[in-house]
Write a protein that holds these residues in place. Structure first.
Motif, PDB file in Angstrom:
ATOM      1  N   VAL A  49      30.924  43.508  36.595  1.00  0.00           N
ATOM      2  CA  VAL A  49      31.636  43.371  35.325  1.00  0.00           C
ATOM      3  C   VAL A  49      32.199  41.955  35.200  1.00  0.00           C
ATOM      4  N   PRO A  50      32.338  41.448  33.974  1.00  0.00           N
ATOM      5  CA  PRO A  50      32.890  40.101  33.801  1.00  0.00           C
ATOM      6  C   PRO A  50      34.341  40.022  34.257  1.00  0.00           C
ATOM      7  N   GLN A  83      34.061  51.064  38.810  1.00  0.00           N
ATOM      8  CA  GLN A  83      33.502  52.421  38.846  1.00  0.00           C
ATOM      9  C   GLN A  83      34.195  53.337  37.843  1.00  0.00           C
ATOM     10  N   ALA A  84      35.448  53.047  37.534  1.00  0.00           N
ATOM     11  CA  ALA A  84      36.187  53.852  36.557  1.00  0.00           C
ATOM     12  C   ALA A  84      35.720  53.594  35.135  1.00  0.00           C
ATOM     13  N   GLY A  85      34.961  52.505  34.944  1.00  0.00           N
ATOM     14  CA  GLY A  85      34.411  52.224  33.625  1.00  0.00           C
ATOM     15  C   GLY A  85      35.065  51.090  32.858  1.00  0.00           C
ATOM     16  N   PHE A  86      35.989  50.371  33.498  1.00  0.00           N
ATOM     17  CA  PHE A  86      36.617  49.252  32.808  1.00  0.00           C
ATOM     18  C   PHE A  86      35.586  48.154  32.572  1.00  0.00           C
ATOM     19  N   PRO A  87      35.541  47.574  31.361  1.00  0.00           N
ATOM     20  CA  PRO A  87      34.501  46.593  31.034  1.00  0.00           C
ATOM     21  C   PRO A  87      34.807  45.177  31.499  1.00  0.00           C
ATOM     22  N   TRP A  88      36.052  44.902  31.862  1.00  0.00           N
ATOM     23  CA  TRP A  88      36.478  43.584  32.328  1.00  0.00           C
ATOM     24  C   TRP A  88      37.466  43.745  33.479  1.00  0.00           C
ATOM     25  N   LEU A  89      37.647  42.668  34.255  1.00  0.00           N
ATOM     26  CA  LEU A  89      38.731  42.588  35.232  1.00  0.00           C
ATOM     27  C   LEU A  89      39.567  41.347  34.929  1.00  0.00           C
ATOM     28  N   HIS A  90      40.865  41.486  35.135  1.00  0.00           N
ATOM     29  CA  HIS A  90      41.816  40.396  34.896  1.00  0.00           C
ATOM     30  C   HIS A  90      42.430  40.009  36.241  1.00  0.00           C
ATOM     31  N   LEU A  91      42.127  38.801  36.717  1.00  0.00           N
ATOM     32  CA  LEU A  91      42.604  38.329  38.011  1.00  0.00           C
ATOM     33  C   LEU A  91      43.620  37.213  37.837  1.00  0.00           C
ATOM     34  N   VAL A  92      44.643  37.217  38.704  1.00  0.00           N
ATOM     35  CA  VAL A  92      45.613  36.124  38.726  1.00  0.00           C
ATOM     36  C   VAL A  92      45.847  35.718  40.177  1.00  0.00           C
ATOM     37  N   ASP A  93      45.664  34.430  40.447  1.00  0.00           N
ATOM     38  CA  ASP A  93      45.989  33.856  41.749  1.00  0.00           C
ATOM     39  C   ASP A  93      47.468  33.475  41.695  1.00  0.00           C
ATOM     40  N   LEU A  94      48.334  34.377  42.149  1.00  0.00           N
ATOM     41  CA  LEU A  94      49.776  34.139  42.050  1.00  0.00           C
ATOM     42  C   LEU A  94      50.207  32.940  42.882  1.00  0.00           C
ATOM     43  N   ASP A  95      49.672  32.833  44.080  1.00  0.00           N
ATOM     44  CA  ASP A  95      50.002  31.682  44.926  1.00  0.00           C
ATOM     45  C   ASP A  95      49.503  30.396  44.281  1.00  0.00           C
ATOM     46  N   GLY A  96      48.343  30.468  43.665  1.00  0.00           N
ATOM     47  CA  GLY A  96      47.798  29.305  42.985  1.00  0.00           C
ATOM     48  C   GLY A  96      48.678  28.850  41.838  1.00  0.00           C
ATOM     49  N   MET A 139      39.219  47.179  20.852  1.00  0.00           N
ATOM     50  CA  MET A 139      40.254  46.699  21.764  1.00  0.00           C
ATOM     51  C   MET A 139      39.802  46.918  23.200  1.00  0.00           C
ATOM     52  N   ILE A 140      40.044  45.940  24.045  1.00  0.00           N
ATOM     53  CA  ILE A 140      39.585  45.982  25.434  1.00  0.00           C
ATOM     54  C   ILE A 140      40.774  46.179  26.369  1.00  0.00           C
ATOM     55  N   LEU A 141      40.586  47.033  27.365  1.00  0.00           N
ATOM     56  CA  LEU A 141      41.599  47.273  28.383  1.00  0.00           C
ATOM     57  C   LEU A 141      41.221  46.494  29.633  1.00  0.00           C
ATOM     58  N   TYR A 142      42.131  45.637  30.102  1.00  0.00           N
ATOM     59  CA  TYR A 142      41.881  44.776  31.254  1.00  0.00           C
ATOM     60  C   TYR A 142      42.749  45.217  32.434  1.00  0.00           C
ATOM     61  N   PRO A 143      42.191  45.854  33.457  1.00  0.00           N
ATOM     62  CA  PRO A 143      42.991  46.161  34.640  1.00  0.00           C
ATOM     63  C   PRO A 143      43.276  44.881  35.421  1.00  0.00           C
ATOM     64  N   ALA A 144      44.511  44.742  35.867  1.00  0.00           N
ATOM     65  CA  ALA A 144      44.947  43.503  36.509  1.00  0.00           C
ATOM     66  C   ALA A 144      44.877  43.601  38.028  1.00  0.00           C
ATOM     67  N   ILE A 145      44.359  42.542  38.627  1.00  0.00           N
ATOM     68  CA  ILE A 145      44.402  42.383  40.080  1.00  0.00           C
ATOM     69  C   ILE A 145      45.122  41.068  40.343  1.00  0.00           C
ATOM     70  N   ASP A 146      46.373  41.168  40.759  1.00  0.00           N
ATOM     71  CA  ASP A 146      47.172  39.989  41.066  1.00  0.00           C
ATOM     72  C   ASP A 146      47.092  39.726  42.565  1.00  0.00           C
ATOM     73  N   LEU A 147      46.749  38.507  42.927  1.00  0.00           N
ATOM     74  CA  LEU A 147      46.465  38.161  44.315  1.00  0.00           C
ATOM     75  C   LEU A 147      47.601  37.341  44.916  1.00  0.00           C
ATOM     76  N   LYS A 148      48.117  37.828  46.028  1.00  0.00           N
ATOM     77  CA  LYS A 148      49.150  37.123  46.782  1.00  0.00           C
ATOM     78  C   LYS A 148      48.827  37.247  48.262  1.00  0.00           C
ATOM     79  N   GLU A 149      48.609  36.107  48.899  1.00  0.00           N
ATOM     80  CA  GLU A 149      48.288  36.081  50.338  1.00  0.00           C
ATOM     81  C   GLU A 149      47.088  36.965  50.641  1.00  0.00           C
ATOM     82  N   GLY A 150      46.100  36.943  49.736  1.00  0.00           N
ATOM     83  CA  GLY A 150      44.857  37.663  49.960  1.00  0.00           C
ATOM     84  C   GLY A 150      44.915  39.150  49.685  1.00  0.00           C
ATOM     85  N   ARG A 151      46.037  39.629  49.175  1.00  0.00           N
ATOM     86  CA  ARG A 151      46.184  41.060  48.922  1.00  0.00           C
ATOM     87  C   ARG A 151      46.429  41.324  47.442  1.00  0.00           C
ATOM     88  N   CYS A 152      46.178  42.552  47.035  1.00  0.00           N
ATOM     89  CA  CYS A 152      46.382  42.983  45.653  1.00  0.00           C
ATOM     90  C   CYS A 152      47.813  43.488  45.518  1.00  0.00           C
TER      91      CYS A 152
END
Length: 239
Positions: free
Chosen positions: A75-76, A41-54, A1-14
């Motif tokens: 990381v992917p 750096q914390a060791g997460f194998p993936w990143l999950h991004l969402v362009d909220l404005d998009g 099982m993979i843990l995906y930390p989320a970075i949600d983007l709104k107006e260029g900010r997290c």
């Protein structure tokens, strides 16, 4: 099982939203690339991004922030929000995004998702966001009559890498993952299913893992608020 930390983007900010409400945004970092580096750096194998404005406008809005993240980490990265046609899919994959997440278009134009899955096997993810079990689209502004399970079944044998199932009523609310509904969906389709929405702490990670059928979990506010320690979460998955 993979843990995906989320970075949600709104107006260029997290940011993190509460139950998908754009006017309920908490800013956690003005520098999304720096946040991405912290997660890597914390060791997460993936990143999950969402362009909220998009997602609201139906086109890419936070391209600069996404590009900065791609330049900052190795990381992917998977990205969703406003990806509505093949041209956008091709642009993001060429830019270095490992997997594109197709949400609104999965409901509006399932043939496009199937075509993308055939052209780019393993690089297309279907995002199914549900409110009360019904699919929500256009940045969660509209709710359709289609159920999450009905939509998921349309993409069997379509070449998609995964389905991300988000329970909107729990997203950003720290009330726990809807493990039962997510596991039920995972058992009903052959596509790997990733849980999203509601993670409040390490108990949720253990509960998701214990199902034995959920392929991953997206985590946001619990990480940002310090309710879930990265090392504890990653160790739980490795155990």
């Amino acid at each position: 099982m993979i843990l995906y930390p989320a970075i949600d983007l709104k107006e260029g900010r997290c940011v993190r939203l509460l139950r998908g409400a754009m006017d309920q945004a908490t800013v956690y970092n003005d520098d999304p690339a720096a946040q991405a580096q912290l997660f890597a750096q914390a060791g997460f194998p993936w990143l999950h991004l969402v362009d909220l404005d998009g997602a609201i406008h139906g086109r890419a809005v936070n391209q600069a922030a996404v590009a900065a993240i791609l330049a900052a980490v190795d990381v992917p990265v998977q990205l969703g929000g406003g990806i509505r046609d093949m041209a956008a899919i091709e642009r993001w994959l060429a830019a270095g995004i490992r997997r594109v997440i197709l949400g609104t278009v999965a409901l509006r134009d399932p043939d496009l998702v199937r075509a993308a899955g055939r052209l780019h096997p393993g690089r297309v993810v279907v995002g199914i966001d549900a409110r009360g079990g019904r699919v929500a689209v256009e940045g969660w502004v509209e709710t359709a009559e289609t159920t999450a399970l009905d939509l998921a079944r349309r993409f069997e044998d379509a070449g998609v890498a995964a389905i991300i199932y988000t329970d909107i009523d729990r997203d950003g609310a720290l009330v726990g993952v809807n493990v039962e509904a997510t596991a039920e969906l995972a058992r009903a389709v052959s596509i790997p299913v990733i849980a999203s929405g509601g993670v409040a702490g390490i108990a949720d990670i253990h509960a998701v893992k214990a199902t034995g059928v959920i392929a991953g979990v997206v985590v946001g506010r619990a990480l940002y608020d310090g309710r879930l320690a990265p090392d504890e979460a990653l160790q739980a998955l490795a155990a």
